[in-house]
Enzyme design. Sequence first.
Site, PDB file in Angstrom:
ATOM      1  N   ILE A 249      47.844 -23.121 -14.294  1.00 21.76           N
ATOM      2  CA  ILE A 249      48.952 -23.365 -15.229  1.00 21.76           C
ATOM      3  C   ILE A 249      48.596 -22.814 -16.613  1.00 21.76           C
ATOM      4  CG2 ILE A 249      50.584 -25.082 -16.127  1.00 21.76           C
ATOM      5  CD1 ILE A 249      49.709 -26.919 -13.796  1.00 21.76           C
TER       6      ILE A 249
ATOM      7  N   SER B  53      50.420 -36.066 -15.263  1.00 20.07           N
ATOM      8  CA  SER B  53      50.872 -35.900 -13.876  1.00 20.07           C
ATOM      9  C   SER B  53      51.779 -37.053 -13.484  1.00 20.07           C
ATOM     10  CB  SER B  53      49.638 -35.902 -12.982  1.00 20.07           C
ATOM     11  OG  SER B  53      49.986 -36.130 -11.654  1.00 20.07           O
TER      12      SER B  53
ATOM     13  N   TYR C 200      41.131 -39.713 -10.146  1.00 20.65           N
ATOM     14  CA  TYR C 200      41.854 -38.610 -10.823  1.00 20.65           C
ATOM     15  C   TYR C 200      43.082 -39.171 -11.542  1.00 20.65           C
ATOM     16  CZ  TYR C 200      45.498 -35.081 -11.195  1.00 20.65           C
ATOM     17  OH  TYR C 200      46.533 -34.313 -11.653  1.00 20.65           O
TER      18      TYR C 200
ATOM     19  N   LYS D 245      44.196 -39.653 -15.749  1.00 27.37           N
ATOM     20  CA  LYS D 245      45.451 -39.245 -16.419  1.00 27.37           C
ATOM     21  C   LYS D 245      46.044 -40.446 -17.160  1.00 27.37           C
ATOM     22  CE  LYS D 245      45.455 -34.912 -15.250  1.00 27.37           C
ATOM     23  NZ  LYS D 245      45.095 -33.912 -16.257  1.00 27.37           N
TER      24      LYS D 245
ATOM     25  N   PHE E  44      50.602 -33.636   7.057  1.00 32.02           N
ATOM     26  CA  PHE E  44      49.962 -34.959   7.020  1.00 32.02           C
ATOM     27  C   PHE E  44      50.983 -36.085   7.181  1.00 32.02           C
ATOM     28  CE2 PHE E  44      46.695 -32.678   4.196  1.00 32.02           C
ATOM     29  CZ  PHE E  44      45.860 -32.418   5.274  1.00 32.02           C
TER      30      PHE E  44
HETATM   31  C1  UD1 Z   1      48.904 -34.895  -6.046  1.00 30.65           C
HETATM   32  C2  UD1 Z   1      49.468 -35.614  -7.209  1.00 30.65           C
HETATM   33  C3  UD1 Z   1      49.729 -34.674  -8.343  1.00 30.65           C
HETATM   34  C4  UD1 Z   1      48.474 -33.921  -8.687  1.00 30.65           C
HETATM   35  C5  UD1 Z   1      48.011 -33.167  -7.448  1.00 30.65           C
HETATM   36  C6  UD1 Z   1      46.704 -32.484  -7.761  1.00 30.65           C
HETATM   37  C7  UD1 Z   1      50.822 -37.528  -6.537  1.00 30.65           C
HETATM   38  C8  UD1 Z   1      52.185 -38.049  -6.224  1.00 30.65           C
HETATM   39  N1  UD1 Z   1      50.724 -36.246  -6.847  1.00 30.65           N
HETATM   40  O1  UD1 Z   1      49.921 -34.106  -5.515  1.00 30.65           O
HETATM   41  O2  UD1 Z   1      50.150 -35.387  -9.471  1.00 30.65           O
HETATM   42  O3  UD1 Z   1      48.706 -33.031  -9.733  1.00 30.65           O
HETATM   43  O4  UD1 Z   1      47.795 -34.097  -6.383  1.00 30.65           O
HETATM   44  O5  UD1 Z   1      46.209 -31.808  -6.644  1.00 30.65           O
HETATM   45  O6  UD1 Z   1      49.850 -38.238  -6.502  1.00 30.65           O
HETATM   46  N2  UD1 Z   1      50.411 -31.712   2.653  1.00 30.65           N
HETATM   47  C9  UD1 Z   1      50.345 -31.451   4.022  1.00 30.65           C
HETATM   48  N3  UD1 Z   1      49.376 -30.606   4.465  1.00 30.65           N
HETATM   49  C10 UD1 Z   1      48.480 -29.998   3.639  1.00 30.65           C
HETATM   50  C11 UD1 Z   1      48.561 -30.255   2.253  1.00 30.65           C
HETATM   51  C12 UD1 Z   1      49.545 -31.126   1.787  1.00 30.65           C
HETATM   52  O7  UD1 Z   1      51.131 -31.987   4.795  1.00 30.65           O
HETATM   53  O8  UD1 Z   1      47.606 -29.254   4.137  1.00 30.65           O
HETATM   54  C13 UD1 Z   1      51.441 -32.616   2.165  1.00 30.65           C
HETATM   55  C14 UD1 Z   1      50.875 -33.869   1.481  1.00 30.65           C
HETATM   56  O9  UD1 Z   1      50.634 -34.866   2.418  1.00 30.65           O
HETATM   57  C15 UD1 Z   1      51.987 -34.208   0.513  1.00 30.65           C
HETATM   58  C16 UD1 Z   1      52.596 -32.846   0.143  1.00 30.65           C
HETATM   59  O10 UD1 Z   1      52.171 -31.953   1.161  1.00 30.65           O
HETATM   60  O11 UD1 Z   1      52.966 -34.955   1.171  1.00 30.65           O
HETATM   61  C17 UD1 Z   1      52.112 -32.344  -1.193  1.00 30.65           C
HETATM   62  O12 UD1 Z   1      50.702 -32.434  -1.231  1.00 30.65           O
HETATM   63  P1  UD1 Z   1      49.836 -31.751  -2.387  1.00 30.65           P
HETATM   64  O13 UD1 Z   1      50.281 -30.348  -2.589  1.00 30.65           O
HETATM   65  O14 UD1 Z   1      48.388 -31.962  -2.049  1.00 30.65           O
HETATM   66  O15 UD1 Z   1      50.226 -32.533  -3.707  1.00 30.65           O
HETATM   67  P2  UD1 Z   1      50.313 -34.112  -3.997  1.00 30.65           P
HETATM   68  O16 UD1 Z   1      49.319 -34.849  -3.200  1.00 30.65           O
HETATM   69  O17 UD1 Z   1      51.727 -34.497  -3.920  1.00 30.65           O
END
Ligand code: UD1
Length: 342
Positions: free
Chosen positions: A14, A127, A152, A156, A220
């Site tokens: 970012i 965040s 983490y 924040k 997931f």
């Molecule tokens: C989280 C935090 C966000 C932070 C970020 C940093 C929350 C709500 N959000 O984002 O503030 O900046 O981490 O990394 O706590 N997923 C899959 N398969 C994968 C990867 C992700 O299914 O291989 C799914 C996750 O389960 C989730 C969604 O995709 O439902 C987004 O995941 P991700 O991109 O890791 O971000 P957050 O966990 O939402």
Amino acid sequence: MSKKVLVTGGTGYIGSHTIIDLWENGFEPISVDNGCNSDVSVLQQVEILTGKKTIHYNIDLCNKTESEKIFIDHADIQGIIHFAALKAVGESTEIPLVYYQNNLISLMNMLELASTYKVKAFIFSSSCTVYGEGQKSPINEEADLIPASSPYGSTKQFSEQIIKDFCPTTDMKAVLLRYFNPAGAHPSGLLGESPKNIALNLVPVITETAIGKRKVMTVFGNDYDTRDGTCIRDYIHVCDLAHAHTLSLEYILEQRQPDPVDVFNLGIGEGLTVLEIIKAFEKVSGQKLNYILGDRRPGDIKAIFADNTKAKEVLSWKPNYLVDEIMKTAWIWEQNRSQLPL
Ligand code: UD1
């Protein structure tokens, strides 16, 4: 008046997109980064895109004496945009003290130096994770903060509190920007997310799978109480996010911000499921993604998306990119990445 702005974490995902937006809006960004999860070569890409050479310091902000050198060289810095922090949720549960030390000490050093050197504006990279689990979406900035589910997230929340306590004791004003899920890449295809550490976020995992860096990816959990059983998030394009930092800086420097600290949500304002994101990717890439449905990831929140009314009304910000463009720019970037020096 000087237009110098210090961007900490300037070579990160970012941070680098924000440096471009600052140059495009007449500011003079200066970058600092310790290079722990990014490479200084991104600033070459910034130079190609803007025609401007960004001054860069390779310094760990936990070292205050070293950090002060930046302010001695540039005593007229008007604003600081503070991105530099560790950000892997899972890792933070394994090495919490490293997260607290790094994220909080660097913040306090920056605040102290900002005050000593009469910096007027401080923009903090927060965040949506500060809202915690179980709140109703769309969520606005007034919502109470529930204790975070990871160290983490706690860093924040603590950082926001430190800024709220400190700013009223100084002449400096601060904006806290609560990002939802940053994704996508610069539309030129020349800049995007290129972390040194393994990508864990959904969009880079999708593009890395599609290009063959990973054989298969796992969704997931598909047993959540949502429209298709997968988690809902608010995906926001990195260039839209970057521009909000410039607008926040202007909001303070043009003396439009009444309070010492203000806070804004930055999301599109719409929640999408993991499967909807995968479908959007398949549509724009014309490619079927190899994925399996797996177990829930510990610590994941079922659904969260932004009420972004305040950022639209007060900062005159609006997201310009929707999900198809997010996925398209991320995919172009993934295909270009291997040919670039990043
Ligand atoms: C989280 C935090 C966000 C932070 C970020 C940093 C929350 C709500 N959000 O984002 O503030 O900046 O981490 O990394 O706590 N997923 C899959 N398969 C994968 C990867 C992700 O299914 O291989 C799914 C996750 O389960 C989730 C969604 O995709 O439902 C987004 O995941 P991700 O991109 O890791 O971000 P957050 O966990 O939402």
